[in-house]
Design a protein around this motif. Structure first.
Motif, PDB file in Angstrom:
ATOM      1  N   VAL A   1       0.844  -1.199   0.000  1.00 22.91           N
ATOM      2  CA  VAL A   1       0.000   0.000   0.000  1.00 22.91           C
ATOM      3  C   VAL A   1       0.881   1.252   0.000  1.00 22.91           C
ATOM      4  O   VAL A   1       0.678   2.180  -0.794  1.00 22.91           O
ATOM      5  CB  VAL A   1      -0.935  -0.008   1.225  1.00 22.91           C
ATOM      6  N   LEU A   2       1.891   1.250   0.886  1.00 20.40           N
ATOM      7  CA  LEU A   2       2.791   2.400   0.962  1.00 20.40           C
ATOM      8  C   LEU A   2       3.512   2.626  -0.367  1.00 20.40           C
ATOM      9  O   LEU A   2       3.634   3.753  -0.830  1.00 20.40           O
ATOM     10  CB  LEU A   2       3.824   2.185   2.071  1.00 20.40           C
ATOM     11  N   LEU A   3       3.931   1.521  -0.959  1.00 17.29           N
ATOM     12  CA  LEU A   3       4.678   1.616  -2.214  1.00 17.29           C
ATOM     13  C   LEU A   3       3.815   2.216  -3.317  1.00 17.29           C
ATOM     14  O   LEU A   3       4.240   3.100  -4.056  1.00 17.29           O
ATOM     15  CB  LEU A   3       5.182   0.237  -2.625  1.00 17.29           C
ATOM     16  N   ILE A   4       2.580   1.726  -3.409  1.00 11.86           N
ATOM     17  CA  ILE A   4       1.663   2.250  -4.434  1.00 11.86           C
ATOM     18  C   ILE A   4       1.466   3.753  -4.201  1.00 11.86           C
ATOM     19  O   ILE A   4       1.564   4.553  -5.139  1.00 11.86           O
ATOM     20  CB  ILE A   4       0.298   1.516  -4.362  1.00 11.86           C
ATOM     21  N   ALA A   5       1.221   4.126  -2.930  1.00 11.71           N
ATOM     22  CA  ALA A   5       1.014   5.541  -2.620  1.00 11.71           C
ATOM     23  C   ALA A   5       2.240   6.347  -3.027  1.00 11.71           C
ATOM     24  O   ALA A   5       2.132   7.402  -3.662  1.00 11.71           O
ATOM     25  CB  ALA A   5       0.728   5.707  -1.138  1.00 11.71           C
ATOM     26  N   LEU A   6       3.395   5.813  -2.685  1.00 13.22           N
ATOM     27  CA  LEU A   6       4.662   6.482  -2.990  1.00 13.22           C
ATOM     28  C   LEU A   6       4.812   6.703  -4.492  1.00 13.22           C
ATOM     29  O   LEU A   6       5.180   7.789  -4.950  1.00 13.22           O
ATOM     30  CB  LEU A   6       5.794   5.583  -2.490  1.00 13.22           C
ATOM     31  N   ILE A   7       4.495   5.653  -5.244  1.00 17.78           N
ATOM     32  CA  ILE A   7       4.656   5.741  -6.695  1.00 17.78           C
ATOM     33  C   ILE A   7       3.666   6.725  -7.285  1.00 17.78           C
ATOM     34  O   ILE A   7       4.015   7.564  -8.115  1.00 17.78           O
ATOM     35  CB  ILE A   7       4.511   4.336  -7.335  1.00 17.78           C
TER      36      ILE A   7
ATOM     37  N   ILE B   1       9.623   7.363   6.057  1.00 20.68           N
ATOM     38  CA  ILE B   1       8.467   6.633   5.517  1.00 20.68           C
ATOM     39  C   ILE B   1       8.876   5.856   4.264  1.00 20.68           C
ATOM     40  O   ILE B   1       8.520   4.690   4.094  1.00 20.68           O
ATOM     41  CB  ILE B   1       7.310   7.616   5.192  1.00 20.68           C
ATOM     42  N   VAL B   2       9.620   6.516   3.404  1.00 22.09           N
ATOM     43  CA  VAL B   2      10.107   5.821   2.206  1.00 22.09           C
ATOM     44  C   VAL B   2      10.943   4.618   2.630  1.00 22.09           C
ATOM     45  O   VAL B   2      10.774   3.501   2.140  1.00 22.09           O
ATOM     46  CB  VAL B   2      10.957   6.770   1.325  1.00 22.09           C
TER      47      VAL B   2
END
Lengths: 356, 492, 366
Positions: free
Chosen positions: B29-35, B470-471
């Motif tokens: 989820v974090l990765l998708i948001a980040l991207i 966070i990253v």
């Protein structure tokens, strides 16, 4: 000589032993494991030639040398290439018109061409198939490498044919499976199909049935014989099992510690062994006749096979041989023909007198 | 094609494994948001962003060192930014001795107990032929009834330019205005104090303090009236014509700078930190991935070569990794960055410094992966099926790509994941130390905060670090999930 | 005979390692010297020193009562410049200056620090001996970073075995989550937050950490009362480091123990019904000892160089701050000395580990 498929002369393979720093510094000479130490034999067109011996005698190494999976230390192996491969080999490398030395330095294209002609079947069907590839892609790999079949469908066709040839029917059920989804016998059939798919004329079979259940060994052996009859094949069959050898071989070479000690037609070698080591091997074969089963048979050879890194002087068998004489300790016996086509390397059978 | 499908197969297997775990789900989820944020920011990013961020002209309207607006919930006294578009305000029109005068009366309600940070009047008007010059005069009537006359009274020649930009943070007429408004306090007022802190005297309550023996100011909330006289010396031009020009102008505004700003506040130059942090996303991700990809690629190639071909090259690679592993990375990195910072003078210094930092980072970080890949290659190479492939004539390249590579894909993925935050963290760490390259990364914002701010300016100093964390967390969680793929023994 | 062969083997292996570690040391220091020279960094620094001195000299000449004529001044200034250039060796290429310096560093002839910034960190007079500067800063790093790391390790070694039997329980999940979080947050960031909260918001910790020097010096002279003063300064940095590092440390110990718990011989021990404590001590701790000892030793050795960034955030006058001061002021002598010492400590730790492996793990014997 035209019916000779392969003539091996003084084939040798020494593996260097890694030396410690102290050994290098103290100037000790490098040591070697002499896995194959000068063997010579011929394979005739269409015959099944067997290499027999205990584990560690160098027979597998010899097989791998001929399949050119490892580089030889020395010797020659003149191989008569089949017609379709011959045109891929430059004139300069051909000796006597049709022969190529397998052990020489060969250019990449010749190496590739020879792989079409000489194939190997491994002992372990569990290890020889990549567990991450489907049966289909395992069989497709050689076709892709050698550009056989221009389209996917064409290759598919060839793969189906190869699978049904090794009695894996129906083939379409097998192509999508992974090796772990089929039995050991079926795997070995796949391995055989992979070797046969390139249409070779010489196949090195390295103990192809020794890891299989006894119940299916005969089927696999029969399959190999059928394939041989179907195509114009020669086999170099490597085994430690004289019973299997007796069943399948035309001629047998018995190996001991990197040397051939006895060579001849299989019925002569098995029924009339001359070398003490062969005698021992033959007597170790389980007796098929129930009436003789209770007899305690004497195995004349004692102890274990020595390390190939420390080969005894003279005749290699002498520390274990019940008939060892003084000469055996100092001088290697030459190969002597005791009857037509039957050769032995043993001082017991050497008529010429030994040096005093 | 076949290799790709093999890779894809590996990848979808890895993805399934990752998604079966809680940490994997969170990471995903974090990765998708980040991207998504990064791509969005990359699309919106102004061209030549580094210059855009550095050059001050864009930020002059912002208060400097201002906490975010929501800081008021934390007990900060916030004066909001107030903007008046004077084009929409109907002025009183009069004509006095050859001048056309527009009088704008603007009321401003100050509710917070603090002083606004500054004032600004800006106009961009193309005036009709015949207008010679313009004059702007501002009076302020304070809630306590005091009138500050002419805190600014200035003439602008409009024959050559259409731009009027009056920065009233320190208006010229302020001293006289205050002196004249507070006649009873004149002898206690300090000219210096007034010119240093004009806003205190505009928006403050003035009183004489016996103890300090000087005039003190306290914030004075209430209704302020800005009287802006905008007048033109004209020659044969109708007032209505000028008024139309004013209404159609590009800009004519009064800005009262607040003390809080936007979502994330501002830095010492008044730069909107929300913007800097937002555009920092794609930069951070690019930095991380670039370095991770490079060091992973080197590690894979070195490991494969070392394991597959062996011999002298293997020995060389092994010993190199060994030696590199014993050299302390951070000191060398600091030294190189600082050396370049002090000696390189070219225009592209930020890029040169970043490149050098990453080159060192890459050079020092491929070793671990190379060792793992080497040992995997060694064990796969000795597998019988590789020998079987050789027997059918497979080339080295084919064996590496078809038989070895697919099996090390999870390790490559893990290495990518583990090393992505590395570059971001290192770059930020160097920035925290004070080694500044000047490219507007999160680390750069941090380093400016350390240099030009104090730690109490938390909105400036903490968010970049938090975003970096966070990253980093995204990739740590991803790595945690991958660890179970890579090391089946840890699987439960 | 066999014992002798074994010993020779062990000695060979250790000698090999020693050679490579020494090589690493050599490369590290030469690399540092190379960076200093090839980037032109020390030249820039020395040039600015020379320019400054020449400027001061010209100033002195022009403002002196018996001011010489202008031509004379130019001549004297040019002469002075030549002298300075010769003194600093700027008439030779950088290699000729750096290489002797590197070699001197190797024989521990560390020289003097020309940089006031560097000596200031140590609290010494300008132009002090580099060895004195390092001797002054090292205890401060030990009192903060090394102590914090040691506390972290003790916590990890206590908690690790406790949770290894409770894999998958709430406490285990919590610790894994905590470890992940702390793995992501850099120490310097947490340090900034801690400073903000404890020093600025709550006011329970000092804002300036340099004064700790007085207390540490007193403590080193044997004044135990100074301990309170030291603690007053050191608690915040230590708490910060322990909070951040305990996550990954506990996770690391846990991972090492799990690897062994899953081994067949442990399962067999559990099947035999041995008590938990005994299994832990005999079958788990002992095989896990060598990776754990590796991490402990390398971790502690790493602390002696100071955490450069964390020390800088707290402005803690230890080895890390010293190194940074040396780098920013271009003090080649101190930079080389510190690089040498950082690498030396690490390399010695690695060598001790090689010896320990042989003692700890019976299988490593030849």
């Amino acid at each position: 000589m035209s019916n000779v498929k392969l003539e091996v002369n003084d084939l040798r393979k020494y593996f260097p032993i890694r030396r410690g720093l102290t050994e290098v510094l103290s100037g000790k000479p490098p040591r070697y494991v002499r896995a194959v130490d000068g063997i010579s034999f011929e394979v005739i067109d269409g015959e099944i030639f067997c290499l027999v011996g205990e584990s560690g005698c160098g027979k597998t190494t010899a097989g791998r040398l001929i399949a050119r999976l490892i580089e030889a230390t020395g010797g020659k192996a003149m191989y008569r290439v089949s017609k379709n491969v011959k045109e891929m080999i430059p004139e300069g490398l051909l000796v006597n018109g049709d022969y190529v030395n397998l052990l020489g330095k060969l250019p990449g294209s010749v190496d590739k061409a020879l792989r079409l002609d000489i194939q190997i079947i491994f002992q372990d069907p569990y290890g020889s198939l990549n567990p991450r590839m489907t049966i289909g892609s395992i069989l497709e790999e050689p076709l892709i490498i050698h550009s056989i079949g221009s389209t996917k469908e064409e290759r598919q066709e060839i793969i189906y044919r190869a699978l049904s040839e090794v009695k894996l029917n129906p083939p379409e059920e097998f192509v999508e499976r992974y090796p772990h989804m089929i039995s050991g016998g079926q795997r070995q059939r796949v391995a055989i199909a992979r070797a046969m798919i390139l249409n070779p004329s010489l196949v090195v079979a390295d103990e192809p049935v020794s890891m299989l259940d006894v119940s299916i060994r005969a089927e696999i052996l029969q399959l190999m014989l059928d394939l041989k009859a179907l195509r114009n094949l020669s086999y170099i069959f490597i085994t430690h099992d004289l019973a299997v050898a007796n069943y399948i071989c035309g001629r047998i070479a018995v190996m001991y510690l990197g040397k051939i000690v006895e060579l001849g037609p299989s019925d002569k070698v098995i029924n009339n062994p001359k070398h003490p080591y062969t005698i021992a091997l033959v007597s170790a074969v389980p007796e098929p006749d129930p009436s003789n089963r209770t007899k305690i048979r004497e195995v004349p050879i004692k102890g274990e096979i020595p390390s190939a890194a420390a080969i005894p002087s003279g005749c290699r068998l002498h520390p274990r041989c019940p008939y060892a004489m003084d000469i055996c300790k100092v001088k290697e016996p030459p190969m002597i023909e005791v009857e037509p086509g039957h050769q032995v390397a043993c001082w017991l059978h050497t008529k010429e007198s030994a040096p005093s | 094609m076949s290799l790709l499908s093999k890779m894809y197969e590996s990848w979808s297997w890895i993805r399934k494994e990752i998604l079966s775990q809680v940490s994997g789900k969170v990471a995903f989820v974090l990765l998708i948001a980040l991207i998504v944020v990064s791509v969005y920011a990359a699309i919106l990013m102004p061209p030549d962003y580094a210059k855009y961020w550095d050059v001050g002209s864009k930020w002059v309207d912002n208060p400097y060192n201002a906490p975010p607006e929501w800081a008021s919930y934390l007990g900060y006294v916030c004066v909001p930014q107030t903007f008046y578009d004077l084009r929409t305000v109907k002025p009183g029109v009069s004509e006095v001795s050859g001048r056309v005068v527009f009088t704008y009366n603007i009321t401003y309600d100050l509710s917070a107990r603090d002083y606004p940070q500054g004032l600004r009047i800006r106009a961009n008007i193309v005036v009709p032929q015949g207008v010679r010059n313009a004059r702007i005069r501002v009076d302020i009537i304070k809630p306590d009834g005091a009138r500050l006359p002419a805190i600014i009274d200035t003439y602008v020649d409009l024959t050559n330019t259409s731009l009027i930009d009056l920065n009233l943070d320190k208006p010229e007429g302020i001293v006289t205005a205050v002196m004249s408004a507070y006649r009873d306090l004149v002898k206690f007022l300090s000219v210096e104090e007034i010119s240093i802190f004009p806003m205190k005297y505009i928006f403050g309550n003035l009183s004489y303090s016996e103890t300090l023996k000087k005039v003190e100011t306290t914030p004075l909330p209430g209704r302020y009236m800005f009287v802006i006289d905008f007048s033109f010396r004209v020659f044969n031009v109708q007032p209505q014509e000028i008024l139309r020009a004013v209404e159609k102008s590009k800009e004519f505004s009064l800005l009262i700078k607040g003390t809080c700003y936007g979502l994330m506040g501002t830095d010492y130059k008044g730069r909107d930190l929300a913007e800097g942090l937002f555009y920092g996303f794609p930069i951070a991700l690019a930095i991380g991935l670039l370095v991770a990809l490079a060091s992973t690629a080197i590690g894979v190639v070195a490991g494969l070569v070392s394991g597959y071909y062996g011999g002298f090259i293997d020995e060389l690679i092994q010993r190199t990794v060994d030696v590199m592993g014993s050299i302390p990375l951070l000191p060398i990195l600091i030294l190189i960055a600082q050396s370049i910072a002090k000696t390189y003078t070219g225009e592209d210094k930020p890029i040169v410094m970043l490149t050098a930092i990453f080159a060192v980072l890459i050079a020092f970080s491929w070793g671990g992966l190379a060792i793992i890949i080497r040992s995997m290659t060694l064990s796969i190479k000795s597998e019988l099926y590789v020998e079987a492939a050789k027997a059918v004539g497979a080339s080295n390249l084919r064996i590496i790509s078809k038989h070895i590579l697919p099996q090390i894909v999870p390790y490559i993925a893990a290495s990518l994941v583990y090393s992505t935050p590395n570059a971001i963290l290192t770059e930020a760490g160097l920035s925290v130390l004070g080694i500044r390259h000047g490219y507007p990364t999160w680390g750069n914002i941090l380093s400016e905060a350390r240099q030009n701010g104090t730690i109490s300016q938390w909105w400036w100093i903490l968010p970049p670090g938090f975003l970096i964390a966070i990253v980093s967390l995204t990739f740590v969680l991803l790595g945690l999930a991958l660890e179970k793929v890579v090391e089946p023994k840890l699987r439960r | 005979m066999f014992v002798w062969v074994c010993l020779v083997g062990v000695a060979t292996v250790l000698a090999r390692r020693a050679v490579f570690l020494a090589l690493a040391l050599l490369i590290a220091v030469f690399l540092t010297g190379f960076i200093l020279g090839a980037t032109g960094y020390i030249d820039t620094i020395i040039n600015s020193i020379i320019n400054e001195e020449v400027r001061a000299y010209r100033q002195a000449l022009t403002s002196s009562p018996q001011k010489p004529p202008a031509e004379e001044i130019e001549k004297l200034v040019a002469q002075r410049r030549q002298e300075l250039i010769a003194y600093w060796g700027m008439d030779k290429p950088w290699q000729a200056r750096i290489i002797p310096m590197v070699i001197n560093t190797f024989i521990l002839n560390l020289g003097r620090s020309p940089s006031p910034e560097v000596t200031n960190v140590a609290g010494l007079q300008p132009n002090s001996l580099v060895s004195d500067v390092i001797a002054a800063c090292l205890p401060r790093t030990i009192f903060m970073i090394t102590l914090a790391e040691a506390i972290t390790i003790l916590i990890a070694l206590a908690v690790g075995p406790f949770i290894v039997y409770r894999i998958g329980s709430f406490i285990d999940r919590f610790i894994v989550a905590y470890a992940a979080l702390m793995n992501a947050f850099p120490i310097w960031w947490v340090a900034l937050v801690m400073l903000l909260v404890f020093s600025y918001d709550l006011g329970v910790a000092p804002k300036q950490f340099r004064p700790v020097v007085t207390y540490i010096n007193a403590l080193l002279l044997g004044d135990l009362n100074a301990l309170i003063g030291v603690l007053n300064y050191v608690w915040l940095p230590i708490v910060t480091i322990v909070i951040v590092l305990s996550g990954p440390w506990i996770y690391g110990v846990r991972a090492m123990l799990i690897r062994i718990v899953k081994e067949d011989f442990v399962t067999a021990a559990i099947a035999r019904g041995l008590p938990e404590k005994q299994i832990l001590r005999r079958y788990i701790i002992r095989p896990a000892a060598s990776p754990i000892v590796t991490n402990v030793l390398l971790g502690l050795a790493g602390t002696l160089g100071g955490y450069i960034i964390t020390e800088s955030v707290f402005d803690w006058p230890g080895m890390g701050t010293l190194y940074y001061a040396a780098v920013t002021s271009g003090d080649a002598q101190t930079i080389l000395a510190l690089t040498y010492i950082f690498t030396l400590v690490y390399v010695i730790a690695r060598f001790i580990l090689e010896v320990l492996y042989i003692i700890l793990d019976p299988r490593v014997r030849l």
